[in-house]
Design a protein around this motif. Structure first.
Motif, PDB file in Angstrom:
ATOM      1  N   SER B  65      -5.934  -2.963  18.138  1.00 42.66           N
ATOM      2  CA  SER B  65      -6.439  -4.331  18.008  1.00 42.66           C
ATOM      3  C   SER B  65      -6.541  -4.775  16.545  1.00 42.66           C
ATOM      4  CB  SER B  65      -7.807  -4.449  18.676  1.00 42.66           C
ATOM      5  OG  SER B  65      -8.742  -3.655  17.983  1.00 42.66           O
ATOM      6  N   ALA B  66      -6.254  -3.882  15.596  1.00 41.91           N
ATOM      7  CA  ALA B  66      -6.378  -4.233  14.177  1.00 41.91           C
ATOM      8  C   ALA B  66      -5.063  -4.816  13.653  1.00 41.91           C
ATOM      9  CB  ALA B  66      -6.749  -2.998  13.364  1.00 41.91           C
ATOM     10  N   LEU B  67      -5.187  -5.736  12.704  1.00 36.16           N
ATOM     11  CA  LEU B  67      -4.004  -6.311  12.080  1.00 36.16           C
ATOM     12  C   LEU B  67      -3.520  -5.408  10.952  1.00 36.16           C
ATOM     13  CD1 LEU B  67      -4.441 -10.172  11.580  1.00 36.16           C
ATOM     14  CD2 LEU B  67      -3.039  -8.963  13.235  1.00 36.16           C
ATOM     15  N   ALA B  68      -2.221  -5.420  10.743  1.00 27.88           N
ATOM     16  CA  ALA B  68      -1.640  -4.737   9.590  1.00 27.88           C
ATOM     17  C   ALA B  68      -0.716  -5.725   8.887  1.00 27.88           C
ATOM     18  CB  ALA B  68      -0.865  -3.507  10.042  1.00 27.88           C
ATOM     19  N   THR B 169      -6.885 -13.049  17.383  1.00 23.54           N
ATOM     20  CA  THR B 169      -6.050 -12.141  18.152  1.00 23.54           C
ATOM     21  C   THR B 169      -6.872 -10.967  18.680  1.00 23.54           C
ATOM     22  OG1 THR B 169      -4.067 -10.759  18.065  1.00 23.54           O
ATOM     23  CG2 THR B 169      -5.348 -10.870  16.058  1.00 23.54           C
ATOM     24  N   GLU B 170      -6.577 -10.545  19.876  1.00 22.57           N
ATOM     25  CA  GLU B 170      -7.251  -9.391  20.501  1.00 22.57           C
ATOM     26  C   GLU B 170      -8.773  -9.536  20.473  1.00 22.57           C
ATOM     27  OE1 GLU B 170      -5.558  -6.515  21.828  1.00 22.57           O
ATOM     28  OE2 GLU B 170      -3.912  -7.960  21.716  1.00 22.57           O
ATOM     29  N   ARG B 200       0.999  -8.190  11.698  1.00 26.38           N
ATOM     30  CA  ARG B 200       1.355  -7.612  13.000  1.00 26.38           C
ATOM     31  C   ARG B 200       0.176  -6.781  13.484  1.00 26.38           C
ATOM     32  NH1 ARG B 200       3.277  -5.240   8.626  1.00 26.38           N
ATOM     33  NH2 ARG B 200       2.999  -2.996   8.381  1.00 26.38           N
ATOM     34  N   LEU B 201       0.145  -6.526  14.758  1.00 30.49           N
ATOM     35  CA  LEU B 201      -0.881  -5.616  15.277  1.00 30.49           C
ATOM     36  C   LEU B 201      -0.509  -4.193  14.874  1.00 30.49           C
ATOM     37  CD1 LEU B 201      -1.495  -7.239  18.739  1.00 30.49           C
ATOM     38  CD2 LEU B 201      -3.132  -7.047  16.875  1.00 30.49           C
ATOM     39  N   ASP B 202      -1.526  -3.425  14.525  1.00 28.08           N
ATOM     40  CA  ASP B 202      -1.290  -2.106  13.940  1.00 28.08           C
ATOM     41  C   ASP B 202      -0.421  -1.222  14.815  1.00 28.08           C
ATOM     42  OD1 ASP B 202      -1.554  -0.621  11.731  1.00 28.08           O
ATOM     43  OD2 ASP B 202      -3.502   0.251  12.245  1.00 28.08           O
ATOM     44  N   ALA B 203      -0.518  -1.435  16.130  1.00 27.63           N
ATOM     45  CA  ALA B 203       0.234  -0.572  17.049  1.00 27.63           C
ATOM     46  C   ALA B 203       1.731  -0.870  17.025  1.00 27.63           C
ATOM     47  CB  ALA B 203      -0.292  -0.751  18.460  1.00 27.63           C
ATOM     48  N   ASN B 204       2.105  -2.100  16.547  1.00 25.90           N
ATOM     49  CA  ASN B 204       3.517  -2.501  16.583  1.00 25.90           C
ATOM     50  C   ASN B 204       4.314  -1.934  15.402  1.00 25.90           C
ATOM     51  OD1 ASN B 204       2.933  -3.921  18.853  1.00 25.90           O
ATOM     52  ND2 ASN B 204       2.535  -5.829  17.756  1.00 25.90           N
TER      53      ASN B 204
END
Lengths: 392, 204
Positions: B65-68, B169-170, B200-204
């Motif tokens: 859920s964190a932004l990067a 977001t999220e 982007r979302l950290d997971a992407n």
């Protein structure tokens, strides 16, 4: 019998009028001035003056214990005793005659000077007004004191603002907000605290509602210097109509207020500097910061302010600059600081019921000395005239 | 002296009681006095926005859920770096003070209009209404969704400027704000926009 009864009174009067007491008070004040000056290193100017000069007693915290014992008279006590001593000595020693009229006036001026300092020390309120160009302010703030503001923002035109002083939050378990159905339960109070975003490793949050659920709170020792205020924080639980609205973190570091709704009324919670609203408003039209040509050395700071007081039908511009305050409604607005690329002006707002006393005392001393000089000169001229007549 | 002490005690009690004022609604307040005394140029405004609404969800900006983002060349970043900050980003020196702060809060965090007006208040500009907000808004497309971008120039002899991105977001609201001396902020704006575009979302 009468003589025995009066003996203690006479002894007390003897002490009160003695020159020794004057010297003791003066010596105590000198010691306090030196101690206060040295203590400013650790306590800051404001803190040291409060501890040594604006207190009845100077207290010492016994290391390793919770005990606090008085160790020296404070400036207020020494000054009050000195004032009583001066008045008593004046009444006892100075003969009531026209010959001594000048000295009577001089002494009255000196006594008034001591009383003036006492009134200033005990009753002066130092506040601040920080506003930017184009902004209007109708309140002043105490820069070193915080309050928890509970604001009913339901009405589209008016806010009902309730200010709970931090001193009350610090010692009360719960506070009933007068005029509202809200009782605030104080779960924890922190005089100074730092905030950071919580991480998964942190202990569970105390807050159950609002932004505080995502924030880690670390208690800090209270600020003792003059350059920064305390970032006061608290965990409070609003209860209204028998319902709890969760535990909220309120902190001076949270810029925007948090809010909850009770029976259609919206209440905001915000920890902020203690605020006093004014029955008039001030708009900063322009702030000017002049420097000496070719240097960065400040020459002058000035704030062009528009004063608007509908109740008195006043609407006028005022220029506030160094040593030229606006004196209005019992307050003096001094140019104190600035910031944000010379767009923000900070005025020091001083409310001092005794501000005129030093001026009056100076006038009295001057008049007294002139009167005394005139009387002495007249007497001297008469003597000379009499001597000349005797020789002729 | 007794009378004096009583007056003093009474005034002390007065300061302990709850005050009440009925005041007309006002424009957004300036920064607290303590912040206001900051050196000229930076424009303060590093405090976090608050939270509106009744009991918002306690979301954590971690993991997916964190932004990067990708830093432009020569820019530095530290996590935290101040009260309430998620990150502090420092561009290379460019002839003036400039700093980028990243703050994330759960929920709507007071809403877009309130936060934009708070930024404007920090540089001495009057508040906007909904219509003016829409015309001031620019959009940047990112892999984490649409980011609203605002660019405001303050008044005064030494001009300050704020360029800020706002995205939800999220379940979290993210604020990425570049502020400082107008010329330095202007010089770094293209790189800051590229940073926003890289979100982007950290997971992407």
């Amino acid at each position: 019998m009468t003589r025995i009864e009066n003996r203690p009174l006479r002894a007390l009067l003897g002490v009160l009028t003695s020159l020794k007491l004057t010297i003791v008070c003066m010596a105590a004040l000198m010691v306090l001035v030196v101690a206060c000056t040295l203590a400013q290193v650790h306590l800051g100017t404001w803190g040291a003056v409060n501890v040594y000069m604006r207190s009845w007693l100077v207290w010492w915290d016994v290391p390793g214990t919770v005990l606090s014992v008085p160790v020296f008279p404070g400036g207020a006590l020494a000054g009050a005793v000195l004032a009583v001593n001066l008045i008593a000595a004046q009444l006892k020693r100075l003969e009531l005659s026209w010959k001594k009229a000048g000295l009577w006036i001089v002494h009255a001026g000196l006594i008034l000077l001591v009383i003036g300092e006492f009134v200033t020390g005990m009753f002066q309120q130092d506040m601040q007004l920080a506003f930017e160009e184009g902004h209007t302010a109708n309140y002043v703030e105490y820069p070193r004191e915080n309050e928890l503001a509970v604001i009913d923002v339901t009405d589209p035109a008016w806010d009902e603002v309730y200010g709970i002083p931090e001193t009350l939050l610090a010692r009360a378990d719960e506070v009933q907000v007068p005029g509202t159905p809200i009782t605030l339960k104080v779960k924890r109070f922190l005089k100074n605290a730092d905030l950071a975003m919580r991480t998964p490793n942190d202990a569970p949050a105390i807050a159950t509602a609002g932004v505080g659920t995502s924030i880690r709170v670390a208690e800090l020792p209270p600020v003792t210097t003059d350059d920064r205020p305390n970032a006061t924080a608290a965990f409070v639980e609003p209860v209204a109509g028998g319902r709890s609205y969760g535990t909220w973190l309120v902190s001076a570091l949270l810029a925007a207020p948090q809010q909850f709704v009770y029976e259609g009324r919206t209440y905001q919670l915000a920890m902020r500097s203690r605020r006093v609203y004014l029955p008039y408003s001030l708009t900063l039209k322009d702030f000017t910061h002049d420097v000496y040509p070719g240097t960065e050395i400040p020459k002058n700071f000035s704030s062009l302010v528009h004063l608007n007081n509908p109740a008195r039908g006043e609407s006028r511009d005022v220029l506030i600059y160094m040593n030229q305050p606006l004196r209005y409604d019992g307050k003096a607005f001094y140019q104190a600081s600035f910031g944000k690329g010379d767009t923000l002006s900070i005025l020091q707002v001083v409310s001092n019921p005794g501000w005129l006393l030093p001026y009056i005392s100076c006038v009295l001393v001057t008049v007294g000395l002139l009167v005394h000089f005139a009387i002495t000169m007249r007497r001297s001229m008469r003597r000379r005239a009499a001597a000349a007549e005797a020789h002729s | 002296m007794i009378v004096g002490a009583l007056v003093l005690a009474a005034s002390g009690c007065q300061r302990e009681s709850v005050s009440h004022f009925r005041v007309p609604k006002s424009a957004p307040a300036p920064e607290p006095a303590g912040m206001a005394a900051m050196p000229a140029g930076m424009g303060g405004g590093m405090g976090a926005p608050g939270m509106a609404g009744d009991v918002p969800p306690p979301a954590q900006p971690t993991g997916s859920s964190a932004l990067a983002w990708t830093l432009p060349k020569g820019w530095n970043e530290v996590r935290g770096g101040g009260a309430m900050r998620y990150a502090t980003i420092t561009p290379p020196a460019s002839g003036g003070k400039v700093e980028v702060t990243v703050i994330v809060l759960p929920g709507p965090a007071g809403g877009e209009l309130a936060n934009v007006n708070r930024w404007r208040g920090q540089i001495g500009l009057p508040p906007l209404d909904d219509a003016a907000l829409a015309s001031a808004r620019k959009h940047v497309k990112t892999r984490a969704g649409d980011v609203s971008v605002y660019d405001f120039l303050g008044e005064g002899q030494q001009k300050t400027r704020v360029v800020a991105g706002f995205t939800f977001t999220e379940g979290n609201t993210w604020f990425l704000k570049m502020s400082g001396d107008a010329s330095a902020v202007g010089a770094r704006k293209p790189e800051f926009v590229s940073l926003l575009e890289s979100l982007r979302l950290d997971a992407n």
